[in-house]
Design a protein around this motif. Structure first.
Motif, PDB file in Angstrom:
ATOM      1  N   CYS A   1      -0.961  -2.408 -13.086  1.00  0.00           N
ATOM      2  CA  CYS A   1      -0.021  -2.007 -12.038  1.00  0.00           C
ATOM      3  C   CYS A   1       1.224  -1.532 -12.767  1.00  0.00           C
ATOM      4  CB  CYS A   1       0.333  -3.149 -11.093  1.00  0.00           C
ATOM      5  SG  CYS A   1       1.656  -2.693  -9.952  1.00  0.00           S
ATOM      6  N   THR A   2       1.439  -0.226 -12.736  1.00  0.00           N
ATOM      7  CA  THR A   2       2.558   0.319 -13.503  1.00  0.00           C
ATOM      8  C   THR A   2       3.897   0.041 -12.835  1.00  0.00           C
ATOM      9  OG1 THR A   2       2.247   2.450 -12.417  1.00  0.00           O
ATOM     10  CG2 THR A   2       1.189   2.156 -14.548  1.00  0.00           C
ATOM     11  N   LEU A   3       3.885  -0.139 -11.510  1.00  0.00           N
ATOM     12  CA  LEU A   3       5.141  -0.336 -10.783  1.00  0.00           C
ATOM     13  C   LEU A   3       5.683  -1.757 -10.966  1.00  0.00           C
ATOM     14  CD1 LEU A   3       7.293   0.528  -8.649  1.00  0.00           C
ATOM     15  CD2 LEU A   3       5.704  -0.336  -6.910  1.00  0.00           C
ATOM     16  N   CYS A   4       4.862  -2.726 -10.634  1.00  0.00           N
ATOM     17  CA  CYS A   4       5.318  -4.112 -10.784  1.00  0.00           C
ATOM     18  C   CYS A   4       4.170  -4.909 -11.368  1.00  0.00           C
ATOM     19  CB  CYS A   4       5.835  -4.679  -9.462  1.00  0.00           C
ATOM     20  SG  CYS A   4       4.836  -4.294  -8.027  1.00  0.00           S
ATOM     21  N   SER A   5       3.449  -5.636 -10.557  1.00  0.00           N
ATOM     22  CA  SER A   5       2.310  -6.384 -11.072  1.00  0.00           C
ATOM     23  C   SER A   5       1.340  -6.690  -9.949  1.00  0.00           C
ATOM     24  CB  SER A   5       2.759  -7.685 -11.715  1.00  0.00           C
ATOM     25  OG  SER A   5       3.633  -7.415 -12.767  1.00  0.00           O
ATOM     26  N   CYS A   6       1.042  -5.683  -9.133  1.00  0.00           N
ATOM     27  CA  CYS A   6       0.082  -5.883  -8.055  1.00  0.00           C
ATOM     28  C   CYS A   6      -1.238  -6.331  -8.673  1.00  0.00           C
ATOM     29  CB  CYS A   6      -0.111  -4.593  -7.259  1.00  0.00           C
ATOM     30  SG  CYS A   6       1.414  -4.039  -6.481  1.00  0.00           S
ATOM     31  N   TYR A   7      -1.877  -7.296  -8.019  1.00  0.00           N
ATOM     32  CA  TYR A   7      -2.999  -8.004  -8.628  1.00  0.00           C
ATOM     33  C   TYR A   7      -3.813  -8.614  -7.498  1.00  0.00           C
ATOM     34  CZ  TYR A   7      -4.798 -11.043 -12.516  1.00  0.00           C
ATOM     35  OH  TYR A   7      -5.531 -11.683 -13.489  1.00  0.00           O
ATOM     36  N   PRO A   8      -5.132  -8.652  -7.623  1.00  0.00           N
ATOM     37  CA  PRO A   8      -5.945  -9.187  -6.511  1.00  0.00           C
ATOM     38  C   PRO A   8      -5.958 -10.714  -6.486  1.00  0.00           C
ATOM     39  CG  PRO A   8      -7.372  -8.462  -8.290  1.00  0.00           C
ATOM     40  CD  PRO A   8      -5.967  -8.168  -8.735  1.00  0.00           C
ATOM     41  N   TRP A   9      -4.939 -11.298  -5.869  1.00  0.00           N
ATOM     42  CA  TRP A   9      -4.783 -12.756  -5.872  1.00  0.00           C
ATOM     43  C   TRP A   9      -6.023 -13.537  -5.428  1.00  0.00           C
ATOM     44  CZ3 TRP A   9       0.687 -13.301  -3.185  1.00  0.00           C
ATOM     45  CH2 TRP A   9       1.650 -12.702  -4.002  1.00  0.00           C
TER      46      TRP A   9
ATOM     47  N   GLY B   1       9.806  -3.603  -8.058  1.00  0.00           N
ATOM     48  CA  GLY B   1       9.789  -2.535  -9.058  1.00  0.00           C
ATOM     49  C   GLY B   1      11.206  -2.109  -9.426  1.00  0.00           C
ATOM     50  N   GLU B   2      12.076  -2.008  -8.423  1.00  0.00           N
ATOM     51  CA  GLU B   2      13.487  -1.649  -8.676  1.00  0.00           C
ATOM     52  C   GLU B   2      14.149  -2.690  -9.569  1.00  0.00           C
ATOM     53  OE1 GLU B   2      15.573  -1.384  -4.934  1.00  0.00           O
ATOM     54  OE2 GLU B   2      14.167   0.148  -4.204  1.00  0.00           O
TER      55      GLU B   2
ATOM     56  N   LEU C   1       8.951 -10.549   7.701  1.00  0.00           N
ATOM     57  CA  LEU C   1      10.307 -10.068   7.377  1.00  0.00           C
ATOM     58  C   LEU C   1      10.254  -8.731   6.641  1.00  0.00           C
ATOM     59  CD1 LEU C   1      13.324 -10.951   7.628  1.00  0.00           C
ATOM     60  CD2 LEU C   1      13.146 -11.779   5.282  1.00  0.00           C
ATOM     61  N   PHE C   2       9.202  -8.533   5.852  1.00  0.00           N
ATOM     62  CA  PHE C   2       9.042  -7.261   5.135  1.00  0.00           C
ATOM     63  C   PHE C   2       7.561  -7.004   4.901  1.00  0.00           C
ATOM     64  CE2 PHE C   2      10.347 -10.699   2.224  1.00  0.00           C
ATOM     65  CZ  PHE C   2       9.192 -10.835   1.460  1.00  0.00           C
ATOM     66  N   THR C   3       7.210  -5.755   4.650  1.00  0.00           N
ATOM     67  CA  THR C   3       5.824  -5.430   4.303  1.00  0.00           C
ATOM     68  C   THR C   3       5.657  -5.627   2.798  1.00  0.00           C
ATOM     69  OG1 THR C   3       6.248  -3.125   3.750  1.00  0.00           O
ATOM     70  CG2 THR C   3       5.810  -3.631   6.073  1.00  0.00           C
ATOM     71  N   TRP C   4       4.402  -5.703   2.368  1.00  0.00           N
ATOM     72  CA  TRP C   4       4.197  -5.891   0.932  1.00  0.00           C
ATOM     73  C   TRP C   4       4.584  -4.643   0.164  1.00  0.00           C
ATOM     74  CZ3 TRP C   4       4.301 -10.574  -0.744  1.00  0.00           C
ATOM     75  CH2 TRP C   4       4.165 -10.776  -2.124  1.00  0.00           C
ATOM     76  N   SER C   5       4.464  -3.487   0.775  1.00  0.00           N
ATOM     77  CA  SER C   5       4.915  -2.255   0.097  1.00  0.00           C
ATOM     78  C   SER C   5       6.417  -2.296  -0.146  1.00  0.00           C
ATOM     79  CB  SER C   5       4.577  -1.021   0.936  1.00  0.00           C
ATOM     80  OG  SER C   5       3.192  -0.905   1.067  1.00  0.00           O
ATOM     81  N   GLU C   6       7.154  -2.742   0.868  1.00  0.00           N
ATOM     82  CA  GLU C   6       8.611  -2.876   0.694  1.00  0.00           C
ATOM     83  C   GLU C   6       8.909  -3.830  -0.455  1.00  0.00           C
ATOM     84  OE1 GLU C   6      11.311  -3.097   4.458  1.00  0.00           O
ATOM     85  OE2 GLU C   6       9.367  -3.929   5.019  1.00  0.00           O
TER      86      GLU C   6
ATOM     87  N   ALA D   1       0.574  -1.635  -3.831  1.00  0.00           N
ATOM     88  CA  ALA D   1       0.755  -2.706  -2.858  1.00  0.00           C
ATOM     89  C   ALA D   1      -0.387  -2.688  -1.847  1.00  0.00           C
ATOM     90  CB  ALA D   1       2.100  -2.542  -2.149  1.00  0.00           C
ATOM     91  N   GLU D   2      -1.065  -1.550  -1.705  1.00  0.00           N
ATOM     92  CA  GLU D   2      -2.141  -1.461  -0.707  1.00  0.00           C
ATOM     93  C   GLU D   2      -3.521  -1.719  -1.291  1.00  0.00           C
ATOM     94  OE1 GLU D   2       0.106   1.313  -0.722  1.00  0.00           O
ATOM     95  OE2 GLU D   2       1.313   0.382   0.850  1.00  0.00           O
ATOM     96  N   ILE D   3      -3.797  -1.160  -2.475  1.00  0.00           N
ATOM     97  CA  ILE D   3      -5.153  -1.252  -3.011  1.00  0.00           C
ATOM     98  C   ILE D   3      -5.185  -2.076  -4.292  1.00  0.00           C
ATOM     99  CG2 ILE D   3      -7.126   0.044  -3.915  1.00  0.00           C
ATOM    100  CD1 ILE D   3      -6.389   2.328  -2.146  1.00  0.00           C
ATOM    101  N   ARG D   4      -6.126  -3.036  -4.321  1.00  0.00           N
ATOM    102  CA  ARG D   4      -6.296  -3.888  -5.502  1.00  0.00           C
ATOM    103  C   ARG D   4      -7.702  -3.704  -6.038  1.00  0.00           C
ATOM    104  NH1 ARG D   4      -1.880  -7.385  -5.032  1.00  0.00           N
ATOM    105  NH2 ARG D   4      -0.467  -6.153  -3.784  1.00  0.00           N
ATOM    106  N   TYR D   5      -7.798  -3.607  -7.342  1.00  0.00           N
ATOM    107  CA  TYR D   5      -9.094  -3.358  -7.969  1.00  0.00           C
ATOM    108  C   TYR D   5      -9.638  -4.606  -8.641  1.00  0.00           C
ATOM    109  CZ  TYR D   5      -7.569   1.423  -7.258  1.00  0.00           C
ATOM    110  OH  TYR D   5      -7.119   2.587  -6.682  1.00  0.00           O
TER     111      TYR D   5
END
Lengths: 214, 130
Positions: A114-122, B57-58, B46-51, A169-173
């Motif tokens: 996850c290049t943005l943060c650390s999205c991960y399939p919990w 990320g910010e 309170l927020f979506t996971w995308s938010e 945030a939407e798709i996890r692999y």
């Protein structure tokens, strides 16, 4: 924490008091405000922590992979609709709402980042390891994925393509690693023991029978 | 498998991956609390996971810009900053309120003998509902 021997009389005064780090102060402040305002409940927070510390982890994913190895119909279902197939084993919920399974083959190896943060399939892997969250992994997995694999001691055969999947945030692999040779007829339980966390991220391979990475 | 030191030496010029075989899910209780609060607030809408991912990320990019080596071990610090930002953005609690409350917890800690549970009520200036 501040025991002190006070003065010339030689007797000890109790000056011990507690200290909280700045970070701990920030977290306590936030939590107490959120509880007071009714946004969170302490018991619910404890339950969340307990779940992620003890019940959710890569053993869940290993069961998914083992079943996919042992049961072709399940594997087809997993590739078609991973979320549903994984839910059929009782794993689902937060950060597993839209799962995609990517299957390793002799022709193609898959690596997840996850290049943005650390999205991960919990639900199938638990919370990510420290290296997955590091800037080095987040950038190098994209720029130099073969170098990253080498760092993990993985060398792919010549001619194996490497695909990198950027989680969102939407798709996890979930990577479906290749089944090790010599495991024909093994039970799902025995197969699951060969499935490592890293093999489901793509930074590792499943273990070969006997314990070494295949 | 090649010897590990040879492998890492060969990779030294590029950023090494912080590797560690076994690690606890949370290294300190505050990490667990920050994580759980975020999950609970998301659950109540309170927020979506995308938010959240965007906000986290910010925070990570801002920390990197300020020189954080970002080895993954500071992840929950970024997480906490993102959570404070989100809570302020959603009008739940602003920086001033949080700062006030932090000072109260600090006084409470200092008024609590070591080894005893630290309660906000231990703050000498504590008044219920303040």
């Amino acid at each position: 924490m501040h025991a002190s021997d006070d003065g010339p009389h030689g007797h000890h005064h109790e000056h011990d008091h507690s200290e909280l780090s700045d970070t701990a102060l920030r977290v306590r402040a936030l939590e107490s405000v959120l509880v007071e305002k009714g946004y969170v409940e302490p018991d619910a927070l404890d339950a969340i922590i307990e779940t992620y510390e003890t019940r959710i982890g890569p053993r869940n994913g290993a069961r998914v992979v083992a079943k996919a190895w042992a049961d072709p119909a399940f594997r087809d279902g997993l590739r078609r609709d991973a979320t549903a197939a994984i839910a059929s084993l009782g794993f689902g919920g937060r950060q597993g709402e839209h799962m995609v399974a990517v299957e390793n083959t002799p022709e193609e190896h898959n690596l997840v980042v996850c290049t943005l943060c650390s999205c991960y399939p919990w639900p199938v892997l638990g919370l990510p390891p420290v290296w997955y969250k590091s800037a080095a992994y987040r950038s190098r997995a994209v720029i130099d994925p073969r170098g990253v694999l080498a760092d993990f001691g993985v060398t792919l055969p010549e001619g194996t393509r490497l695909r990198v999947w950027d989680s969102t945030a939407e798709i996890r692999y979930l990577v479906l690693p290749m089944r090790p040779a010599g495991t024909e007829g093994w039970s799902e339980e025995a197969l699951a023991d060969l499935v490592t966390r890293d093999s489901m991220i793509g930074t590792g391979l499943a273990r070969a029978p006997g314990g070494v990475a295949a | 498998m090649k010897p590990l030191n040879a492998m890492t030496a060969a990779l030294e010029p590029v950023a090494p991956l912080p590797r560690c075989a076994e690690e606890p899910v949370f290294r300190e209780p505050w990490e667990a609390s920050a994580f759980a609060m975020t999950v609970a607030l998301h659950q109540r809408g309170l927020f979506t996971w995308s938010e959240w991912a965007e906000c986290l990320g910010e925070a990570i990019r801002a920390a990197q810009a300020e020189g954080d080596p970002d080895l993954g071990d500071t992840y929950y610090r970024h997480w906490l900053l993102a959570l404070e930002t989100m809570v302020a953005r959603k009008g739940v609690a602003g920086a001033a309120l949080l700062a006030q409350r932090q000072a109260a917890w600090d006084r409470a800690a200092h008024a609590t003998p070591h080894g005893q549970p630290i309660l906000l009520e231990n703050d000498p200036l504590f008044t219920r509902g303040a």
